[in-house]
Design a protein around this motif. Structure first.
Motif, mmCIF file in Angstrom:
data_model
loop_
_atom_site.group_PDB
_atom_site.id
_atom_site.type_symbol
_atom_site.label_atom_id
_atom_site.label_comp_id
_atom_site.label_asym_id
_atom_site.label_seq_id
_atom_site.Cartn_x
_atom_site.Cartn_y
_atom_site.Cartn_z
ATOM 1 N N ASP A 48 -16.342 -52.631 -43.067
ATOM 2 C CA ASP A 48 -15.147 -53.172 -43.519
ATOM 3 C C ASP A 48 -14.704 -52.106 -44.411
ATOM 4 O O ASP A 48 -13.635 -51.319 -44.261
ATOM 5 C CB ASP A 48 -15.429 -53.670 -45.075
ATOM 6 N N TYR A 49 -16.037 -50.841 -44.785
ATOM 7 C CA TYR A 49 -15.686 -50.091 -44.330
ATOM 8 C C TYR A 49 -16.388 -48.316 -44.215
ATOM 9 O O TYR A 49 -17.402 -49.052 -44.172
ATOM 10 C CB TYR A 49 -15.528 -49.712 -46.164
ATOM 11 N N ASN A 80 -10.761 -48.094 -42.406
ATOM 12 C CA ASN A 80 -10.751 -47.784 -43.608
ATOM 13 C C ASN A 80 -12.543 -46.940 -43.399
ATOM 14 O O ASN A 80 -13.687 -47.517 -43.152
ATOM 15 C CB ASN A 80 -11.216 -48.741 -44.490
ATOM 16 N N SER A 110 -9.473 -42.720 -47.137
ATOM 17 C CA SER A 110 -8.830 -43.461 -47.586
ATOM 18 C C SER A 110 -9.912 -42.697 -49.114
ATOM 19 O O SER A 110 -9.641 -42.871 -49.753
ATOM 20 C CB SER A 110 -10.236 -45.011 -47.304
ATOM 21 N N LYS A 172 -11.545 -51.293 -51.028
ATOM 22 C CA LYS A 172 -11.280 -51.814 -50.226
ATOM 23 C C LYS A 172 -11.255 -53.072 -49.342
ATOM 24 O O LYS A 172 -11.672 -53.510 -48.440
ATOM 25 C CB LYS A 172 -11.757 -51.002 -48.545
#
Length: 173
Positions: A48-49, A80, A110, A172
Protein backbone atom coordinates in the motif's frame (compact mmCIF):
# COMPACT_ATOMS: atom_id res chain seq x y z
CA UNK A 1 -1.83 -1.32 5.77
CA UNK A 2 0.98 -3.15 4.04
CA UNK A 3 4.17 -1.06 4.22
CA UNK A 4 7.52 -1.74 2.54
CA UNK A 5 10.57 0.15 3.79
CA UNK A 6 13.66 0.07 1.59
CA UNK A 7 16.70 1.59 3.24
CA UNK A 8 20.36 1.46 4.13
CA UNK A 9 22.08 2.28 7.38
CA UNK A 10 25.69 2.56 8.35
CA UNK A 11 25.51 3.22 12.08
CA UNK A 12 22.00 2.07 12.95
CA UNK A 13 20.34 5.50 13.15
CA UNK A 14 17.97 4.57 10.33
CA UNK A 15 17.06 1.31 12.09
CA UNK A 16 16.39 3.18 15.34
CA UNK A 17 14.20 5.66 13.46
CA UNK A 18 12.27 2.85 11.79
CA UNK A 19 11.69 1.21 15.18
CA UNK A 20 10.11 4.49 16.31
CA UNK A 21 7.99 4.61 13.15
CA UNK A 22 6.76 1.05 13.79
CA UNK A 23 5.62 2.13 17.26
CA UNK A 24 3.28 4.67 15.59
CA UNK A 25 1.97 2.09 13.11
CA UNK A 26 0.97 -0.84 15.33
CA UNK A 27 -1.69 -2.11 12.90
CA UNK A 28 0.59 -2.05 9.85
CA UNK A 29 2.28 -5.07 8.35
CA UNK A 30 5.79 -3.70 7.89
CA UNK A 31 8.38 -5.33 5.65
CA UNK A 32 11.88 -3.93 6.00
CA UNK A 33 14.47 -4.38 3.30
CA UNK A 34 17.94 -3.15 4.25
CA UNK A 35 19.73 -3.15 0.90
CA UNK A 36 22.95 -3.91 2.74
CA UNK A 37 21.47 -7.26 3.83
CA UNK A 38 18.30 -7.93 1.81
CA UNK A 39 18.87 -10.59 -0.84
CA UNK A 40 15.71 -9.90 -2.83
CA UNK A 41 13.51 -6.83 -2.93
CA UNK A 42 9.81 -7.67 -2.66
CA UNK A 43 7.46 -6.64 -5.47
CA UNK A 44 6.75 -2.95 -4.88
CA UNK A 45 3.23 -3.14 -6.26
CA UNK A 46 2.20 -5.59 -3.51
CA UNK A 47 2.38 -2.83 -0.90
CA UNK A 48 0.00 0.00 0.00
CA UNK A 49 2.91 2.30 0.73
CA UNK A 50 6.63 2.20 -0.08
CA UNK A 51 9.09 4.19 2.01
CA UNK A 52 12.62 4.70 0.68
CA UNK A 53 15.46 6.23 2.65
CA UNK A 54 19.03 6.41 3.67
CA UNK A 55 21.49 8.09 5.89
CA UNK A 56 23.66 10.81 4.38
CA UNK A 57 27.42 10.55 4.10
CA UNK A 58 29.45 13.33 2.53
CA UNK A 59 26.20 14.79 1.17
CA UNK A 60 25.12 11.62 -0.62
CA UNK A 61 22.70 8.78 -0.04
CA UNK A 62 24.08 5.27 -0.01
CA UNK A 63 25.00 3.94 -3.45
CA UNK A 64 22.60 0.99 -3.13
CA UNK A 65 19.66 3.34 -2.54
CA UNK A 66 20.77 5.52 -5.42
CA UNK A 67 20.87 2.47 -7.70
CA UNK A 68 17.49 1.25 -6.42
CA UNK A 69 15.89 4.62 -7.14
CA UNK A 70 17.43 4.76 -10.61
CA UNK A 71 16.43 1.20 -11.49
CA UNK A 72 12.86 1.57 -10.17
CA UNK A 73 12.28 5.21 -11.12
CA UNK A 74 9.21 4.67 -13.31
CA UNK A 75 7.63 2.22 -10.90
CA UNK A 76 8.11 4.60 -7.98
CA UNK A 77 6.28 7.33 -9.88
CA UNK A 78 3.12 5.21 -9.92
CA UNK A 79 3.00 4.13 -6.27
CA UNK A 80 2.27 5.69 -2.87
CA UNK A 81 5.88 6.49 -2.02
CA UNK A 82 7.61 8.48 0.67
CA UNK A 83 11.28 9.38 1.03
CA UNK A 84 13.29 10.01 4.17
CA UNK A 85 16.81 10.90 5.15
CA UNK A 86 18.71 10.54 8.40
CA UNK A 87 21.30 13.25 8.80
CA UNK A 88 23.01 15.13 11.56
CA UNK A 89 22.68 18.64 10.22
CA UNK A 90 19.02 18.99 9.39
CA UNK A 91 19.43 22.47 7.93
CA UNK A 92 20.94 20.74 4.89
CA UNK A 93 17.96 18.38 4.43
CA UNK A 94 16.37 20.20 1.46
CA UNK A 95 19.71 20.50 -0.30
CA UNK A 96 20.40 16.79 0.14
CA UNK A 97 16.93 15.79 -1.07
CA UNK A 98 17.39 17.87 -4.22
CA UNK A 99 20.88 16.49 -4.77
CA UNK A 100 19.94 12.83 -4.26
CA UNK A 101 16.39 12.30 -5.55
CA UNK A 102 15.08 13.31 -9.00
CA UNK A 103 12.61 16.20 -9.07
CA UNK A 104 9.78 14.17 -10.59
CA UNK A 105 10.02 11.60 -7.79
CA UNK A 106 10.07 14.31 -5.14
CA UNK A 107 7.08 16.02 -6.75
CA UNK A 108 5.10 12.75 -6.89
CA UNK A 109 5.97 11.69 -3.34
CA UNK A 110 3.29 11.35 -0.68
CA UNK A 111 5.85 12.35 1.93
CA UNK A 112 9.38 13.65 2.23
CA UNK A 113 10.72 13.54 5.76
CA UNK A 114 13.86 14.24 7.74
CA UNK A 115 14.31 11.80 10.62
CA UNK A 116 17.21 13.79 12.07
CA UNK A 117 20.24 11.88 13.21
CA UNK A 118 22.75 11.41 15.95
CA UNK A 119 26.41 11.96 16.48
CA UNK A 120 27.53 9.04 18.61
CA UNK A 121 31.23 8.35 18.07
CA UNK A 122 30.81 4.81 19.43
CA UNK A 123 28.86 3.95 16.26
CA UNK A 124 31.71 4.99 13.97
CA UNK A 125 35.20 3.78 13.21
CA UNK A 126 38.45 5.24 11.99
CA UNK A 127 38.43 8.65 10.37
CA UNK A 128 34.66 9.02 10.77
CA UNK A 129 34.97 8.49 14.51
CA UNK A 130 37.72 11.10 14.77
CA UNK A 131 35.64 13.68 12.86
CA UNK A 132 32.55 12.98 14.99
CA UNK A 133 34.58 13.44 18.18
CA UNK A 134 36.00 16.75 16.91
CA UNK A 135 32.59 18.12 15.95
CA UNK A 136 31.06 17.02 19.26
CA UNK A 137 33.93 18.61 21.16
CA UNK A 138 33.40 21.88 19.31
CA UNK A 139 29.67 21.88 20.02
CA UNK A 140 29.83 20.70 23.63
CA UNK A 141 33.16 22.15 24.65
CA UNK A 142 32.85 25.41 22.89
CA UNK A 143 35.18 26.09 20.01
CA UNK A 144 37.67 28.92 20.47
CA UNK A 145 36.52 30.39 23.78
CA UNK A 146 35.92 27.12 25.63
CA UNK A 147 32.23 27.86 26.21
CA UNK A 148 29.54 25.51 24.96
CA UNK A 149 28.05 26.79 21.73
CA UNK A 150 24.51 28.08 21.85
CA UNK A 151 24.18 28.48 18.07
CA UNK A 152 24.17 24.72 17.41
CA UNK A 153 23.17 21.58 19.24
CA UNK A 154 23.96 17.92 18.84
CA UNK A 155 21.79 16.15 16.29
CA UNK A 156 18.93 14.01 17.55
CA UNK A 157 16.34 11.75 15.99
CA UNK A 158 13.19 13.81 15.45
CA UNK A 159 10.36 11.68 16.78
CA UNK A 160 7.81 14.38 15.92
CA UNK A 161 8.69 14.14 12.21
CA UNK A 162 8.47 10.35 12.42
CA UNK A 163 5.02 10.46 14.06
CA UNK A 164 3.82 12.92 11.39
CA UNK A 165 5.03 10.52 8.71
CA UNK A 166 3.07 7.72 10.41
CA UNK A 167 -0.10 9.83 10.14
CA UNK A 168 0.53 10.39 6.41
CA UNK A 169 1.06 6.67 5.89
CA UNK A 170 -2.16 5.85 7.80
CA UNK A 171 -4.09 8.31 5.63
CA UNK A 172 -2.97 6.48 2.48
CA UNK A 173 -4.35 3.10 3.54
Amino acid sequence: MNLLIIYTTKTGTVTTSLDILAKYLPQAKITRCDLGECDQIPELEEFDYVLVGSSIRMGKIHKKIKNFVKTNHDRLLNLNVGYFLCLGFVDLFDEYMIKNFPKDLRDAASSITCFGGDMNPDKHRGFDRMIIKMVRADILGGGDNGQPRDDISLPTINENNISQLAEIIKSKS
